[in-house]
Design a protein around this motif. Structure first.
Motif, PDB file in Angstrom:
ATOM      1  N   UNK A  36       0.802  -1.228   0.000  1.00  0.00           N
ATOM      2  CA  UNK A  36       0.000   0.000   0.000  1.00  0.00           C
ATOM      3  C   UNK A  36       0.832   1.274   0.000  1.00  0.00           C
ATOM      4  N   UNK A  37       2.112   1.198   0.373  1.00  0.00           N
ATOM      5  CA  UNK A  37       2.932   2.421   0.418  1.00  0.00           C
ATOM      6  C   UNK A  37       3.798   2.572  -0.832  1.00  0.00           C
ATOM      7  N   UNK A  38       3.794   1.581  -1.709  1.00  0.00           N
ATOM      8  CA  UNK A  38       4.637   1.631  -2.906  1.00  0.00           C
ATOM      9  C   UNK A  38       3.962   2.496  -3.961  1.00  0.00           C
ATOM     10  N   UNK A  39       4.684   3.509  -4.451  1.00  0.00           N
ATOM     11  CA  UNK A  39       4.110   4.389  -5.466  1.00  0.00           C
ATOM     12  C   UNK A  39       4.981   4.469  -6.717  1.00  0.00           C
ATOM     13  N   UNK A  40       5.758   3.416  -6.971  1.00  0.00           N
ATOM     14  CA  UNK A  40       6.553   3.315  -8.196  1.00  0.00           C
ATOM     15  C   UNK A  40       5.975   2.216  -9.076  1.00  0.00           C
ATOM     16  N   UNK A  41       6.196   2.338 -10.381  1.00  0.00           N
ATOM     17  CA  UNK A  41       5.664   1.326 -11.299  1.00  0.00           C
ATOM     18  C   UNK A  41       6.707   0.289 -11.704  1.00  0.00           C
ATOM     19  N   UNK A  42       7.911   0.411 -11.122  1.00  0.00           N
ATOM     20  CA  UNK A  42       8.969  -0.585 -11.374  1.00  0.00           C
ATOM     21  C   UNK A  42       9.721  -0.780 -10.065  1.00  0.00           C
ATOM     22  N   UNK A  43       9.744  -2.021  -9.586  1.00  0.00           N
ATOM     23  CA  UNK A  43      10.271  -2.298  -8.248  1.00  0.00           C
ATOM     24  C   UNK A  43      11.083  -3.587  -8.260  1.00  0.00           C
ATOM     25  N   UNK A  44      12.185  -3.595  -7.511  1.00  0.00           N
ATOM     26  CA  UNK A  44      12.921  -4.821  -7.260  1.00  0.00           C
ATOM     27  C   UNK A  44      12.756  -5.170  -5.783  1.00  0.00           C
ATOM     28  N   UNK A  45      12.486  -6.442  -5.506  1.00  0.00           N
ATOM     29  CA  UNK A  45      12.284  -6.905  -4.136  1.00  0.00           C
ATOM     30  C   UNK A  45      13.354  -7.931  -3.820  1.00  0.00           C
ATOM     31  N   UNK A  46      14.196  -7.624  -2.832  1.00  0.00           N
ATOM     32  CA  UNK A  46      15.282  -8.530  -2.448  1.00  0.00           C
ATOM     33  C   UNK A  46      14.789  -9.391  -1.293  1.00  0.00           C
ATOM     34  N   UNK A  47      14.624 -10.684  -1.559  1.00  0.00           N
ATOM     35  CA  UNK A  47      14.005 -11.600  -0.598  1.00  0.00           C
ATOM     36  C   UNK A  47      15.030 -12.522   0.037  1.00  0.00           C
ATOM     37  N   UNK A  69       5.586  -3.352 -12.366  1.00  0.00           N
ATOM     38  CA  UNK A  69       6.615  -4.206 -12.962  1.00  0.00           C
ATOM     39  C   UNK A  69       7.551  -4.653 -11.838  1.00  0.00           C
ATOM     40  N   UNK A  70       7.432  -5.915 -11.442  1.00  0.00           N
ATOM     41  CA  UNK A  70       8.143  -6.426 -10.267  1.00  0.00           C
ATOM     42  C   UNK A  70       9.232  -7.419 -10.674  1.00  0.00           C
ATOM     43  N   UNK A  71      10.398  -7.247 -10.072  1.00  0.00           N
ATOM     44  CA  UNK A  71      11.463  -8.237 -10.176  1.00  0.00           C
ATOM     45  C   UNK A  71      11.779  -8.744  -8.773  1.00  0.00           C
ATOM     46  N   UNK A 103      21.438  -2.273  -9.596  1.00  0.00           N
ATOM     47  CA  UNK A 103      20.700  -1.204  -8.903  1.00  0.00           C
ATOM     48  C   UNK A 103      20.271  -0.061  -9.812  1.00  0.00           C
ATOM     49  N   UNK A 104      21.077   0.275 -10.802  1.00  0.00           N
ATOM     50  CA  UNK A 104      20.753   1.405 -11.673  1.00  0.00           C
ATOM     51  C   UNK A 104      19.507   1.159 -12.513  1.00  0.00           C
ATOM     52  N   UNK A 105      19.049  -0.085 -12.590  1.00  0.00           N
ATOM     53  CA  UNK A 105      17.885  -0.412 -13.416  1.00  0.00           C
ATOM     54  C   UNK A 105      16.561  -0.149 -12.709  1.00  0.00           C
ATOM     55  N   UNK A 106      16.594   0.190 -11.424  1.00  0.00           N
ATOM     56  CA  UNK A 106      15.351   0.273 -10.654  1.00  0.00           C
ATOM     57  C   UNK A 106      15.253   1.590  -9.882  1.00  0.00           C
ATOM     58  N   UNK A 107      14.056   2.198  -9.894  1.00  0.00           N
ATOM     59  CA  UNK A 107      13.849   3.403  -9.088  1.00  0.00           C
ATOM     60  C   UNK A 107      13.520   3.101  -7.633  1.00  0.00           C
ATOM     61  N   UNK A 108      13.091   1.858  -7.350  1.00  0.00           N
ATOM     62  CA  UNK A 108      12.636   1.512  -6.004  1.00  0.00           C
ATOM     63  C   UNK A 108      13.052   0.083  -5.660  1.00  0.00           C
ATOM     64  N   UNK A 136      19.957   1.931  -4.764  1.00  0.00           N
ATOM     65  CA  UNK A 136      18.691   2.233  -5.434  1.00  0.00           C
ATOM     66  C   UNK A 136      18.113   3.512  -4.813  1.00  0.00           C
ATOM     67  N   UNK A 137      17.590   4.434  -5.633  1.00  0.00           N
ATOM     68  CA  UNK A 137      17.168   5.744  -5.104  1.00  0.00           C
ATOM     69  C   UNK A 137      16.126   5.685  -3.992  1.00  0.00           C
ATOM     70  N   UNK A 138      15.061   4.901  -4.183  1.00  0.00           N
ATOM     71  CA  UNK A 138      14.012   4.787  -3.170  1.00  0.00           C
ATOM     72  C   UNK A 138      14.097   3.408  -2.535  1.00  0.00           C
ATOM     73  N   UNK A 139      14.188   3.392  -1.188  1.00  0.00           N
ATOM     74  CA  UNK A 139      14.380   2.124  -0.474  1.00  0.00           C
ATOM     75  C   UNK A 139      13.294   1.984   0.598  1.00  0.00           C
ATOM     76  N   UNK A 140      12.558   0.875   0.532  1.00  0.00           N
ATOM     77  CA  UNK A 140      11.495   0.581   1.493  1.00  0.00           C
ATOM     78  C   UNK A 140      11.887  -0.680   2.249  1.00  0.00           C
TER      79      UNK A 140
END
Length: 207
Positions: A36-47, A69-71, A103-108, A136-140
Motif C-alpha cells: 500500500x505504500x509503494x508508489x513506483x511502477x517498477x520495483x525490485x524486491x530482495x528476498x 513491474x516487479x522483479x 541497482x541502476x535499473x530500478x527506481x525503487x 537504489x534511489x528509493x528504499x522501502x
C-alpha cells in the motif's frame, strides 16, 4: 509502545497457537501493508530465506496484481513454511525471479532480506545485498532495515539498509530511536493481531 525481538516472537506465537490465526494470514496482511505504500511502477524486491523474505514474495504478488513491474531477487532457494508457499505462488504466477540485479535499473527497492531475528553481523553475501539495495534511489524496508538490531538499533557488522520508508508490523521496535539514520518515514502496519494480545505480552514480558 515499542516491542523487543522476544515480544515480537511471543505475539506471533500466541496469535498463531492461541487465537488460531495462521502464520500465512499474518504474512499476507503484512504484505498488503507494505504494498500500500509503494508508489513506483517498477520495483525490485530482495528476498531473504526467512519470513521476511516470505513477506517479500507476498508483496511481489500484490504489486504484480496492481500492474507494477516487479522483479524478485531470490537470495536463498532452500525455503520452508510460509515463505516457501509464497515463493511457490510467485513461481506459479510466472513472476520474474532472478539471482542478481543491477541497482541502476530500478527506481525503487524493497528490502525483505533480513528481519527482527538478526542479532549478529550479516553474512558477507547478505552484506553485499545490503550495499546493492542502498544504491537504489528509493528504499522501502520490511519491518526492520536489514543489518539493524531491532533491540538496540545498532548497525551490525557495519552494513545496514538506509531506508527512506519502513513499514514495521504491530508496533515500532525498541531499537528504533537509536537507528534514525536508517529508518526514514516509519509506518506501523496492521497485520491483524488484536491490540489486547499485544498489551498482554508487553505487560508480562517487559523490555
Amino acid at each position: 509502545m515499542r516491542l523487543t525481538r522476544a515480544q515480537v516472537r511471543e505475539i506471533d506465537r500466541r496469535a498463531i497457537e492461541e487465537l488460531g490465526i495462521p502464520g500465512i494470514v499474518l504474512m499476507e496482511n503484512a504484505a498488503r501493508a507494505v504494498a500500500d505504500v509503494v508508489d513506483h511502477d517498477r520495483v525490485v524486491i530482495v528476498c531473504g530465506g526467512g519470513n521476511n523474505g516470505g513477506d517479500g514474495y507476498a508483496i511481489a504478488r500484490h504489486l504484480h496484481n496492481r500492474d507494477v513491474d516487479v522483479t524478485i531477487v531470490a537470495t536463498k532457494h532452500d525455503l520452508a513454511g510460509d515463505a516457501k508457499i509464497n515463493a511457490d505462488i510467485c513461481r506459479n504466477m510466472d513472476l520474474r525471479t532472478v539471482d542478481d540485479f543491477e541497482p541502476a535499473d530500478y527506481p525503487c527497492a524493497i528490502d525483505a532480506l533480513l528481519g527482527t531475528g538478526l542479532a549478529k553481523p550479516p553474512r558477507p553475501d547478505a552484506a553485499e545485498w545490503i550495499r546493492k539495495i542502498n544504491q537504489v534511489p528509493t528504499r522501502i524496508a520490511v519491518d526492520v532495515p536489514s543489518g539493524i538490531d531491532c533491540d538496540t538499533g545498532a548497525v551490525l557488522g557495519g552494513e545496514a539498509v538506509r531506508a527512506l520508508t519502513i513499514v514495521t508490523f504491530v508496533a515500532e521496535k525498541v531499537g528504533f530511536p537509536n537507528a534514525t539514520e536508517h529508518l526514514g518515514r516509519v509506518i506501523v502496519g496492521d497485520i491483524g493481531v488484536p491490540p489486547s494480545l499485544v498489551r498482554e505480552v508487553v505487560a508480562t514480558m517487559p523490555a
